[in-house]
Each structure stands twice: as structure tokens, then as C-alpha cells.
Design a protein around this motif. Structure first.
Motif, mmCIF file in Angstrom:
data_model
loop_
_atom_site.group_PDB
_atom_site.id
_atom_site.type_symbol
_atom_site.label_atom_id
_atom_site.label_comp_id
_atom_site.label_asym_id
_atom_site.label_seq_id
_atom_site.Cartn_x
_atom_site.Cartn_y
_atom_site.Cartn_z
ATOM 1 N N ALA A 114 -9.685 8.480 13.980
ATOM 2 C CA ALA A 114 -8.835 8.267 12.801
ATOM 3 C C ALA A 114 -8.843 9.477 11.867
ATOM 4 C CB ALA A 114 -9.322 7.034 12.036
ATOM 5 N N SER A 115 -9.920 10.255 11.922
ATOM 6 C CA SER A 115 -10.089 11.334 10.948
ATOM 7 C C SER A 115 -9.470 12.634 11.448
ATOM 8 C CB SER A 115 -11.583 11.548 10.682
ATOM 9 O OG SER A 115 -12.145 12.246 11.781
ATOM 10 N N ASP A 116 -9.407 13.611 10.539
ATOM 11 C CA ASP A 116 -8.845 14.922 10.897
ATOM 12 C C ASP A 116 -9.771 15.706 11.821
ATOM 13 O OD1 ASP A 116 -6.650 14.359 9.427
ATOM 14 O OD2 ASP A 116 -7.274 15.473 7.646
ATOM 15 N N LYS A 120 0.809 -1.236 0.000
ATOM 16 C CA LYS A 120 0.000 0.000 0.000
ATOM 17 C C LYS A 120 0.840 1.284 0.000
ATOM 18 C CE LYS A 120 -3.964 -2.083 0.219
ATOM 19 N NZ LYS A 120 -4.929 -1.946 -0.878
ATOM 20 N N GLY A 121 2.150 1.135 0.220
ATOM 21 C CA GLY A 121 3.044 2.308 0.148
ATOM 22 C C GLY A 121 3.191 3.079 1.446
ATOM 23 N N LYS A 122 2.258 2.882 2.399
ATOM 24 C CA LYS A 122 2.304 3.642 3.667
ATOM 25 C C LYS A 122 1.280 3.057 4.633
ATOM 26 C CE LYS A 122 -1.272 6.741 2.001
ATOM 27 N NZ LYS A 122 -1.924 8.019 2.044
ATOM 28 N N ILE A 123 1.357 3.484 5.876
ATOM 29 C CA ILE A 123 0.270 3.201 6.835
ATOM 30 C C ILE A 123 -0.060 4.516 7.517
ATOM 31 C CG2 ILE A 123 -0.442 1.953 8.930
ATOM 32 C CD1 ILE A 123 1.480 -0.302 8.115
ATOM 33 N N ASP A 124 -1.276 4.997 7.327
ATOM 34 C CA ASP A 124 -1.693 6.273 7.938
ATOM 35 C C ASP A 124 -2.280 6.065 9.322
ATOM 36 O OD1 ASP A 124 -1.272 8.115 5.631
ATOM 37 O OD2 ASP A 124 -2.726 6.778 4.688
ATOM 38 N N VAL A 125 -3.020 4.958 9.479
ATOM 39 C CA VAL A 125 -3.728 4.723 10.743
ATOM 40 C C VAL A 125 -3.495 3.277 11.181
ATOM 41 C CG1 VAL A 125 -5.990 4.671 11.898
ATOM 42 C CG2 VAL A 125 -5.557 6.365 10.082
ATOM 43 N N LEU A 126 -3.123 3.117 12.443
ATOM 44 C CA LEU A 126 -3.021 1.781 13.035
ATOM 45 C C LEU A 126 -4.058 1.691 14.147
ATOM 46 C CD1 LEU A 126 -1.665 -0.966 13.782
ATOM 47 C CD2 LEU A 126 -0.063 0.343 15.206
ATOM 48 N N ASN A 169 3.712 11.811 10.177
ATOM 49 C CA ASN A 169 2.261 11.856 10.239
ATOM 50 C C ASN A 169 1.720 10.478 10.590
ATOM 51 O OD1 ASN A 169 -0.557 11.808 8.719
ATOM 52 N ND2 ASN A 169 0.015 13.917 9.150
ATOM 53 N N GLY A 170 0.639 10.442 11.324
ATOM 54 C CA GLY A 170 0.021 9.149 11.593
ATOM 55 C C GLY A 170 -0.940 9.211 12.762
ATOM 56 N N VAL A 171 -1.772 8.183 12.837
ATOM 57 C CA VAL A 171 -2.735 8.066 13.936
ATOM 58 C C VAL A 171 -2.668 6.645 14.482
ATOM 59 C CG1 VAL A 171 -5.189 8.025 14.529
ATOM 60 C CG2 VAL A 171 -4.338 9.789 12.983
ATOM 61 N N ILE A 172 -2.561 6.527 15.797
ATOM 62 C CA ILE A 172 -2.654 5.210 16.432
ATOM 63 C C ILE A 172 -3.838 5.239 17.391
ATOM 64 C CG2 ILE A 172 -1.519 3.523 17.945
ATOM 65 C CD1 ILE A 172 1.131 4.298 16.742
ATOM 66 N N ILE A 173 -4.680 4.224 17.268
ATOM 67 C CA ILE A 173 -5.828 4.076 18.172
ATOM 68 C C ILE A 173 -5.614 2.778 18.939
ATOM 69 C CG2 ILE A 173 -8.337 3.873 18.331
ATOM 70 C CD1 ILE A 173 -8.434 5.096 15.443
#
Ligand code: NAP
Length: 257
Positions: free
Chosen positions: A233-235, A80-86, A133-137
């Protein structure tokens, strides 16, 4: 489309809250990386996402095994080229007061619930730090805040996840990575159905008593938690950092007279 083109990795997404979140995120434009222990359950989630017109791949891994998690994260980034949210969602229950808890159960629940947050985060974070940049939940529980009978090891792990989320947030804020925790109350999923059937003589009676301890008078549904995960996860939640988000039908806020 609040997650358009975001790549989201969800652990334990073959069932319950993880699956409901995957389906909701797909509708919001995310590209899902579905993880689960069970290939059958994980692939079923992928199938349902594709039927909705969404995009998803399944990567089997046990979140307690470093080599499997490292391979999963590398494959997700390669594909996928990246991970924005884990979303560290995978978790198991553990029933018993402390003196009833075997060392084996202690180690098992600790491994899945805490190491299962540590390892995916450890291997995803370098990618997020590089992309700045990134989000972890992290999946905690309202049990981190209130006592509940015969849940010694489960509550210890969920309290640890809340504390860990706050410390992670301090370390990774300079990289524009947000880390927050979800604290659900009792949500009707296979996880709760199993423990109702296995730990009470009368599952129906137990269900009624659980309903009574929630101000809502009912259990939550996986979709209730999925919507909270979507917010994190969202802005829309950019000013939430190191915070607990309760989705608990009022169970932590008060008791009926
Ligand atoms: P669930 O329906 O049992 O789903 C959990 C998923 O995690 C299952 O698909 C399970 O796979 C997977 N999993 C377990 N161990 C794993 C491992 N080592 N590696 C990869 N995947 C693994 O449970 P849920 O109710 O949706 O719970 C999800 C999370 O929410 C858990 O962390 C739980 O503690 C938390 N939570 C739940 C509630 C609630 O009332 N339901 C309340 C607060 C917090 P298998 O089925 O193949 O084992």
C-alpha cells in the motif's frame, strides 16, 4: 506514518487478516473505510481503531452484490473525498476435491472470491483513474502456485485472482495505478480455525501436520500478512506492479527432507 491521510477501503475487515491490516494501517496514519458482511464485526474493528486514536468508518455491503458495492464506494468517496488504496481481502473457503464439490459451493466460492474482487475494483477504479493514482491489493493465496488436497474451487478462485491482478495491472498502469497480489500460506485466523474444526476429525492433529508443511514450523499470524499489505500500500513498493508477494513460511519454496 507510511500511509498518512491515505484513504483505504478494506473488504472483509471485521475479522482475521482484514482486521489486522486495518489496525496496522490506522497506526500508519490511514483513514479506514471498513467493509464487512457483519455490522457487529465491522463496527468492532472501527471501535478498536478509534481507541488507538485512528480514524475509521464502517460501511456494510456484500461484495457479491453490485448495488451494495456501488453504494458503498459512492458513500466512501462522499465521506472521505477519495479512495487511495483498495484492499480486496474478503474471501471464503471451499473444501473438497472436484468430484465432491457441489454446484452450489462452486458458485458461492466463485462469487465471493472472484466477483468480490471484480465489483469493488469496478466501482473504485473510475475514481482512481480520475485522480491518476491508486493502489489495489488483491488477496490471492499460495494455493495459486501449489496443489493442496481437497481445495479444488478455493484454489481455482485464488489462481484466477493472481491472473486477474496481472491483467488489471496492464490496463491501469497508464493511470499510475498499481495492482499486486498477496499470497499467504496458512495464517491462524477464524477462517482456518473453522476449517480445522469442520474438516478434520482431530483438529489438533491437523494443526500439527499443517505446521510441519511450513518451513517456518508454524502458521503465520494475521499481522504477518498485514505488514506485507502495508508494504504494497505504501510508496516503498512503487516499483512492484502486477506481482505476487508470498508470505507463506516457505511453503512454496521447498519441503523438509
Ligand atoms: P476471516 O477471518 O474469515 O475473514 C474474512 C472476512 O471476510 C470475514 O469478516 C467475513 O465476514 C468477510 N466476508 C466474507 N464474505 C463476505 C462478503 N460476501 N462480503 C463482505 N465481507 C465478506 O478470513 P481470513 O483468514 O482473514 O481471510 C481473509 C482473506 O485471506 C480471504 O480472502 C482468504 O481466502 C485469504 N487467505 C487466507 C489464508 C489463511 O490461511 N487464513 C491464507 C491465504 C489467503 P463474515 O465473518 O461476517 O462472513
Amino acid at each position: 506514518m507510511r500511509l498518512k491521510n491515505k484513504v483505504v477501503l478494506i473488504t472483509g475487515a471485521g475479522s482475521g487478516i482484514g482486521k489486522a491490516t486495518a489496525l496496522l494501517f490506522a497506526k500508519e496514519g490511514a483513514h479506514l473505510v471498513i467493509n464487512d458482511l457483519s455490522s457487529e464485526a465491522g463496527n468492532e474493528t472501527v471501535k478498536e481503531i478509534v481507541q488507538l486514536g485512528g480514524e475509521a468508518i464502517f460501511l456494510q455491503a456484500d461484495v457479491t452484490k453490485a448495488d451494495e458495492v456501488e453504494r458503498m464506494v459512492a458513500e466512501a468517496v462522499r465521506s472521505k473525498g477519495k479512495i487511495d488504496v483498495l484492499f480486496n481481502n474478503a474471501g471464503i473457503s471451499g473444501i473438497g476435491a472436484l468430484h465432491e464439490t457441489s454446484e452450489e459451493l462452486w458458485d458461492q466460492v466463485t462469487n465471493v472470491n472472484i466477483k468480490g474482487v471484480f465489483l469493488p475494483s469496478k466501482f473504485v477504479l473510475p475514481h482512481m483513474m480520475k485522480q491518476q493514482n491508486g493502489v489495489i491489493i488483491n488477496m490471492s493465496s499460495c494455493i495459486a502456485e501449489i496443489g493442496l488436497s481437497r481445495r479444488a474451487i478455493y484454489s481455482a478462485t485464488k489462481g484466477a485472482i493472481l491472473a486477474l491482478s496481472k491483467s488489471m495491472q496492464v490496463d491501469y498502469a497508464p493511470y499510475s495505478i498499481r495492482v499486486n497480489a498477496l499470497l499467504p500460506g496458512t495464517i491462524l485466523t477464524p477462517f482456518v480455525e473453522n476449517y480445522l474444526n469442520n474438516s478434520y476429525e482431530n483438529a489438533e492433529e491437523a494443526l500439527e501436520s499443517i505446521k510441519k508443511r511450513q518451513l517456518s514450523g508454524d502458521l503465520g499470524r494475521p499481522e504477518d500478512v498485514a505488514k506485507a499489505a502495508l508494504f504494497l500500500a505504501s510508496d516503498e513498493s512503487t516499483f512492484m506492479m502486477g506481482s505476487p508477494l508470498y508470505i507463506d513460511g516457505g511453503v512454496t519454496s521447498g519441503k523438509m527432507a
